[in-house]
Design an enzyme around this catalytic site. Structure first.
Site, mmCIF file in Angstrom:
data_model
loop_
_atom_site.group_PDB
_atom_site.id
_atom_site.type_symbol
_atom_site.label_atom_id
_atom_site.label_comp_id
_atom_site.label_asym_id
_atom_site.label_seq_id
_atom_site.Cartn_x
_atom_site.Cartn_y
_atom_site.Cartn_z
ATOM 1 N N SER A 112 0.826 -1.211 0.000
ATOM 2 C CA SER A 112 0.000 0.000 0.000
ATOM 3 C C SER A 112 0.855 1.253 0.000
ATOM 4 C CB SER A 112 -0.906 0.014 1.232
ATOM 5 O OG SER A 112 -1.615 1.240 1.323
ATOM 6 N N TYR A 141 -2.843 0.297 9.666
ATOM 7 C CA TYR A 141 -2.933 -0.396 8.386
ATOM 8 C C TYR A 141 -1.633 -0.272 7.606
ATOM 9 C CZ TYR A 141 -3.921 -0.826 3.392
ATOM 10 O OH TYR A 141 -3.850 -1.139 2.065
ATOM 11 N N LYS A 182 -17.598 -0.695 0.296
ATOM 12 C CA LYS A 182 -16.466 -0.286 1.112
ATOM 13 C C LYS A 182 -16.790 0.722 2.214
ATOM 14 C CE LYS A 182 -12.527 0.450 -0.715
ATOM 15 N NZ LYS A 182 -11.202 -0.135 -0.880
#
Length: 327
Positions: A112, A141, A182
């Site tokens: 990411s 994250y 989402k």
């Protein structure tokens, strides 16, 4: 046969659609759940759907697997449960890496752009391996993705068993169809579309940086079709190219650019309302992202990326304004 984890999700289902069109045999590892995610794969069903809790059992007897594309993760940038994030984003990734190494199966996984943390210069978004160790993510994250990236590099450096091809893709800001499940992590494009559909001007966060104008926050927004094309390119080059690579366009665009492109695609006047940034995002907000793309270009990837205006136009005209908005 290709295994895709997280394949009822956004990027995973778009990849599944392309592989289905190419007549590839696929197994997807994911939950269908009760939020309508089955619609993401309704037009291109896989050969098998395996619930994640049965993955170990499936892998014990799996045959003829050529690649694992590991996209499943807890991807909320506001996630707080560290144990769950570690189990999902680190432990599961390591388990699949080891299985692929033992079976000599190619392994592509989702990293990411969140690993870049507070970077604010193009030179700070480099994907060369030595630079990876210097990154300081701003949230749980991003940290979990950084941990696995560095574990992979350590295994490579110490000559531990590895898959015959391995690729970590640092996804930047992806938008496009099949993201509707989402919730608060849905793309800004869809949020601005909804604002206009509800008769309002699109809302953007005010800048709380004195040097940055409202709407001047910039990200590397990438059309999901370009992401799928990049994954397929790696799959078509099975044993020659491995490493961690950025997956963006190499061009930062402002949120104001994005909002105006949504207005244009919907044939409404360009008008934006600025609102205060929520306290929960302060200190974790990336004001600038732009993928450094020279590494993958040097590796041989030559396909051009979709412009923000063209991608938003395609998303809105071909999907969001249609009665069936799914790929």
């Amino acid at each position: 046969m290709i295994i895709i984890t997280g394949a009822t999700g956004f990027i995973g289902s778009c990849l599944q659609a392309k592989l289905w069109a190419l007549k590839e045999d696929t197994v997807i590892v994911d939950w269908l759940g009760d939020q309508g995610k089955w619609r993401n794969i309704a037009k291109h069903a896989p050969d098998y759907v395996i619930a994640p809790e049965y993955l170990d059992e499936f892998l014990e007897t799996a045959q003829n697997v050529t690649a694992v594309v590991h996209l499943g993760a807890i991807s909320e940038t506001t996630a707080k449960d560290g144990d769950l994030v570690w189990q999902t984003n680190v432990d599961l990734s390591m388990k699949l890496w080891q299985w692929c190494a033992e079976r000599e199966v190619r392994f592509i996984y989702a990293s990411s752009a969140a690993t870049y943390g507070g970077a604010n210069k193009v030179s700070e978004f480099r994907d060369d391996h030595n630079f990876v160790y210097q990154l300081k993510p701003l949230n749980l994250y991003g940290w979990s993705k950084q941990v696995f990236d560095t574990q992979v590099l350590k295994m490579i450096r110490t000559n531990q068993p590895c898959p015959p091809q391995w690729v970590g893709l640092k996804f930047f800001n992806v938008y496009g169809p099949n993201e509707y499940h989402k919730g608060k992590m849905i793309s800004v494009v869809k949020v601005k579309f909804d604002d206009i559909q509800n008769g309002k001007a699109p809302k953007l966060f005010k800048s709380d940086q004195p040097h940055l104008a409202d709407g001047g926050q910039a990200r590397d927004f990438i059309w999901v079709g370009d992401v799928v094309d990049m994954i397929l390119w790696f799959l078509e080059n099975p044993k020659t190219i491995s490493g961690i690579y950025n997956c963006g366009t190499g061009q930062a665009r402002t949120y104001l650019d994005l909002a105006y492109a949504v207005c244009d695609a919907m044939n409404v006047s360009k008008k934006v309302d600025f609102v205060e940034m929520p306290d929960a995002l302060k200190g974790q907000y990336q004001y600038f992202t732009q993928a450094h793309m020279e590494k993958i270009r040097k590796a041989g990837y030559t396909k051009p990326f979709t412009s923000l205006e063209d991608g938003i136009g395609q998303y809105i005209q071909d999907y969001l304004l249609k009665s069936d908005s799914y790929l």
